[in-house]
Design an enzyme around this catalytic site. Structure first.
Site, PDB file in Angstrom:
ATOM      1  N   GLU A 120       1.096  -0.930  -0.028  1.00  0.00           N
ATOM      2  CA  GLU A 120       0.056   0.048   0.353  1.00  0.00           C
ATOM      3  C   GLU A 120       0.676   0.898   0.254  1.00  0.00           C
ATOM      4  OE1 GLU A 120      -2.095  -0.287   3.352  1.00  0.00           O
ATOM      5  OE2 GLU A 120      -2.505  -2.435   3.240  1.00  0.00           O
ATOM      6  N   LYS A 122       2.337   4.211   2.094  1.00  0.00           N
ATOM      7  CA  LYS A 122       2.376   4.672   3.128  1.00  0.00           C
ATOM      8  C   LYS A 122       1.103   6.333   2.856  1.00  0.00           C
ATOM      9  CE  LYS A 122       3.487   5.215   7.304  1.00  0.00           C
ATOM     10  NZ  LYS A 122       2.865   7.046   7.495  1.00  0.00           N
ATOM     11  N   ASP A 124      -0.465  10.391   3.678  1.00  0.00           N
ATOM     12  CA  ASP A 124      -0.099  11.536   4.707  1.00  0.00           C
ATOM     13  C   ASP A 124      -1.007  11.798   4.829  1.00  0.00           C
ATOM     14  OD1 ASP A 124       1.952  12.128   6.220  1.00  0.00           O
ATOM     15  OD2 ASP A 124       2.921  13.886   4.780  1.00  0.00           O
ATOM     16  N   TYR A 230      -8.822   7.090   2.588  1.00  0.00           N
ATOM     17  CA  TYR A 230      -9.131   5.598   2.296  1.00  0.00           C
ATOM     18  C   TYR A 230      -8.945   4.604   3.330  1.00  0.00           C
ATOM     19  CZ  TYR A 230      -7.668   7.600  -2.956  1.00  0.00           C
ATOM     20  OH  TYR A 230      -7.331   8.013  -3.534  1.00  0.00           O
ATOM     21  N   LYS A 337       9.205   3.589   4.421  1.00  0.00           N
ATOM     22  CA  LYS A 337       9.291   5.387   4.017  1.00  0.00           C
ATOM     23  C   LYS A 337      10.552   5.875   2.982  1.00  0.00           C
ATOM     24  CE  LYS A 337       7.900   7.822   7.283  1.00  0.00           C
ATOM     25  NZ  LYS A 337       7.362   7.786   9.032  1.00  0.00           N
ATOM     26  N   CYS A 431      18.645  48.017  -9.604  1.00  0.00           N
ATOM     27  CA  CYS A 431      19.081  46.326 -10.122  1.00  0.00           C
ATOM     28  C   CYS A 431      20.810  46.224  -9.446  1.00  0.00           C
ATOM     29  CB  CYS A 431      19.271  46.330 -11.363  1.00  0.00           C
ATOM     30  SG  CYS A 431      19.987  45.360 -11.877  1.00  0.00           S
ATOM     31  N   CYS A 434      22.886  45.948 -13.077  1.00  0.00           N
ATOM     32  CA  CYS A 434      23.091  47.715 -13.701  1.00  0.00           C
ATOM     33  C   CYS A 434      22.620  48.750 -12.398  1.00  0.00           C
ATOM     34  CB  CYS A 434      22.072  46.840 -14.794  1.00  0.00           C
ATOM     35  SG  CYS A 434      21.240  47.426 -14.555  1.00  0.00           S
ATOM     36  N   CYS A 449      14.157  45.217 -12.853  1.00  0.00           N
ATOM     37  CA  CYS A 449      14.848  46.017 -13.564  1.00  0.00           C
ATOM     38  C   CYS A 449      14.526  46.640 -14.450  1.00  0.00           C
ATOM     39  CB  CYS A 449      16.139  44.607 -13.435  1.00  0.00           C
ATOM     40  SG  CYS A 449      17.076  46.322 -14.536  1.00  0.00           S
ATOM     41  N   CYS A 455      21.015  45.480 -19.025  1.00  0.00           N
ATOM     42  CA  CYS A 455      21.525  45.500 -17.679  1.00  0.00           C
ATOM     43  C   CYS A 455      22.099  43.454 -18.922  1.00  0.00           C
ATOM     44  CB  CYS A 455      20.086  44.530 -17.107  1.00  0.00           C
ATOM     45  SG  CYS A 455      20.640  44.045 -15.667  1.00  0.00           S
TER      46      CYS A 455
END
Ligand code: 9MJ
Length: 691
Positions: A120, A122, A124, A230, A337, A431, A434, A449, A455
């Site tokens: 199955e 697992k 969470d 489930y 796991k 920036c 630049c 920017c 730039c």
């Protein structure tokens, strides 16, 4: 209506609604339109309001939540609720198998692990126990300490896929079903989006969201949370009165009903209408365990629910009983796991990166840490909103998560560990590359920017994009080399790439003759491309591969794209107001025009054959789409109509040929009716597309 007729009608509606619920939420196969379901539900509620004494515990109307509680009462489990031991590697799994064999050998039962194993995912979420008496859901409890849990009946009652009455007549008088309540990933994302919109914090992960939803004292809130369930086991099973014939003709049934295989038992409860995880599989023996683990690990990101590993259970109940359990976990099962996806580390500093479109992204520099076998030292912080949402400061301890192949994420801050030298993160006002001004456009979360291609950072990213695989695919030109070429002043624009000579390149640091030759050869090959790839390579904001291909197919040549008006652009599948404006803005900038003109003289592509009239049966027909198209979606419908030559417009006029009206159509439908424009339903449009 007589009391008798009302009772009959209520029973009838309950049966129908329970049946529809099962088809929709358990089997994922809706059988009636929502409108019919809602109509029946309203009828039921009206009858129950008029005759409260006829309201039953298993009525589908009870799924919307009830009166808020003051606190949760306690429930003592009739059989303890077990948890699972864990293994984390193939070696640990082998050790588990060995312990299992030793124990069975000692009992003289089995010499080899050649017996079936139920495998199955697992889940969470949160373990819960559901109790049915005479087929009616009467109680749900959390695991708690395994012996005593919390009574969360009213909350669990609202979970759509949990039946309030079992299907059929063949089930034990008392049946406890154990399983996991979880929040599907999509519901979690939607819930968090909503929370963030409201300026709330949101949940760190689907598990916390599921727990938070089940812990609501007001079950009306739980009802809105879209939780899933489930079943993965059975708890207490017994007869109410011992095997006597009862009034309803049903024989009293006890635990003798249960199959002697764990997998078969899950199938039995599935047959009663309870959801069973579709990935559960019966393995012939332990040699198939590793493959199942790998298979589920592969599928993990694509599954609609969060998992953190797999679970393996000895399938034969007689063997399970022989093995028994220790402390709170069975000896006949273990979780295998996946490597941890979350770890704790320290945010050491924040850098600001400038992307191709000038977006300034804060990047977290983390104390390097191994997460699920990969060392992580950076994570994106997205933008100021995200920093505010996390409430994160430099030197904070943070939880980071790496899920599948996605880039690591900072999930939350451990506020209890905030040190004295924690520092607020401040955004640059210029920036960082630049020194141009930075701006935040209205309604956008990102800072940009304004330097454009002046730039250096934007220039580098634009060239990397231009040369990337899905664009011009320049062999021999990796990201590092682009940076070096720009840093050494050899190129400023994508067009400059084609002026490079082998000599220029081979005299650069760390560049050999061979690599230089490769690059020049790669550039020569890249000169022949397709119009779609060329358009994509320009890096116009929000013009991805698909949009570029749609533009090419619609306009057939580059000059037409360059000079298209906003209205013409919006005719193209995938192109809305914003993308159309981005395209127009791109070609309105002098520095872009200069580079594009240079490139047009260098790059070539084959002509695109316009489709013949035969292939465009809807040529010159104008369509307007309105309302919610629940089967196709607007974009898909627009693309499908356009592929057959139709024009799709945003506004309706006497020249419109068809209005496709989805659900909740408003003013456009009224206008179409007054103008005498033909109206199609979504189904009629689909039929037209198919014909
Ligand atoms: C989860 N969490 O998915 C069990 N579990 O079995 C599955 N948990 C379990 N089985 C016995 N699939 C105790 C817990």
């Amino acid at each position: 209506m007589s009391e008798q007729t009302v009772t009959t009608r209520i029973t009838e509606i309950c049966q129908l609604l329970n049946h529809y619920n099962h088809q929709y939420y358990v089997l994922d196969e809706p059988s009636v339109p929502d409108i019919e379901y809602d109509r029946l539900m309203r009828e039921l509620m009206a009858l129950e309001t008029a005759h409260p004494e006829l309201k039953t515990l298993d009525s589908p109307s009870q799924k919307v939540g009830g009166v808020a509680l003051k606190s949760f009462s306690q429930v003592t489990h009739q059989l303890p609720m077990l948890s699972l031991d864990n293994v984390f590697s193939a070696d640990e799994w082998q050790a588990f198998v060995k312990r299992l064999l030793d124990r069975l050998n000692r009992g003289g039962i089995k010499s080899r692990l050649d017996f079936a194993i139920c495998a199955e995912p697992k889940l969470d979420g949160l373990a819960v126990s559901l109790r049915y008496e005479n087929g009616v859901f009467i109680q749900a409890a959390t695991r708690g300490d395994g012996t005593v849990g919390e009574n969360i009946t009213e909350n669990v009652r609202t979970i759509k896929s949990i039946p309030l009455r079992l299907q059929g007549t063949s089930f034990p008088d008392i049946l406890e079903v154990r399983g996991e309540v979880f929040m599907p990933k999509a519901s979690f994302d939607a819930l968090n989006k909503q929370a963030i919109k409201k300026g709330e914090k949101g949940f760190a992960n689907p598990r916390n969201a599921a727990a938070g939803s089940l812990r609501q004292l007001d079950s009306k809130i739980t009802a809105k949370r879209n939780l899933g369930f489930y079943a993965y086991g059975i708890g207490f099973v017994g007869a109410l009165e011992n095997l006597v014939e009862r009034d309803d003709g049903r024989k009293s049934i006890d635990e003798s009903w249960l199959a002697n295989s764990h997998y078969q038992r899950l199938c039995q409860i599935k047959a009663l209408g309870l959801p069973m995880c579709p990935e559960v599989k019966l393995l012939e023996n332990a040699t198939q365990v590793e493959a199942f683990y790998q298979d589920i690990l592969q599928q993990r990101a694509a599954l609609s629910y969060e998992i953190d590993g797999t679970v393996f259970k000895v399938d034969d109940i007689a063997l399970q009983q022989q093995l028994g359990f220790v402390a709170r976990a069975p000896r006949w099962a273990t979780a295998y796991k996946f490597p941890a996806q979350e770890e704790l580390t320290i945010l050491e500093s924040v850098d600001f990166q400038v992307g191709r479109t000038g977006a300034i992204t804060p990047v977290a520099r983390l104390k390097p840490i191994s997460v699920g076998g990969v060392t992580v030292s950076n994570a994106t912080l997205h933008n100021q909103d995200e920093i505010d949402r996390l409430g994160i400061q430099i030197n904070d301890t943070v939880i980071i998560r790496r899920a599948g192949d996605v880039i690591p994420q900072i999930v939350s801050v451990v506020l209890e560990r905030r040190p004295e030298n924690a520092q607020v993160i401040s955004f640059p006002t210029l920036c960082p590359v630049c020194q141009s001004a930075v701006l935040k456009a209205e309604g956008e979360a990102v800072l940009r920017c304004t330097g454009g291609l002046y730039c250096q950072a934007q220039r580098k990213e634009a060239i990397k994009h231009f040369a990337s695989r899905k664009a011009l695919d320049v062999d021999g030109l990796g990201d590092k080399l682009v940076e070096q070429l720009v840093d050494e002043g050899l190129i400023k624009t994508p067009a400059d790439l084609f002026k490079l000579t082998t000599l220029d390149v081979s005299t650069m640091q760390r560049m050999g003759q061979k690599s230089a030759d490769n690059l020049i050869k790669g550039l020569k090959i890249a000169k022949n491309t397709t119009l779609a790839k060329f358009v994509y390579a320009l890096g116009i904001r929000e013009v991805g591969e698909t949009t570029a291909a749609n533009l090419a197919q619609y306009f057939l040549n580059f000059s037409a794209i360059k000079s298209a008006t906003q209205a013409q652009l919006q005719q193209v599948a995938d192109v809305g107001v914003i993308v159309a404006k981005n395209i127009i803005n791109f070609f309105a900038q002098a520095h872009n025009v200069e580079v594009v003109e240079e490139l047009e003289n260098i790059i070539s592509w084959p002509d695109i054959e316009p489709k013949s009239d035969d292939e465009l049966p809807l040529k010159d027909q104008t369509f307007v789409l309105t309302g919610t198209l629940s089967k196709m979606g607007r974009n898909e419908a627009k693309a499908a109509l356009q592929a057959l030559g139709a024009k799709v417009s945003g506004s309706i006029s006497a020249k419109t040929h068809y209005l496709v009206a989805g659900e909740k159509s408003g003013s456009k439908l009224v206008k179409a009716q007054t103008l005498g424009v033909s109206v199609l339903t979504e189904d009629e449009m689909i039929a037209l597309l198919n014909s």
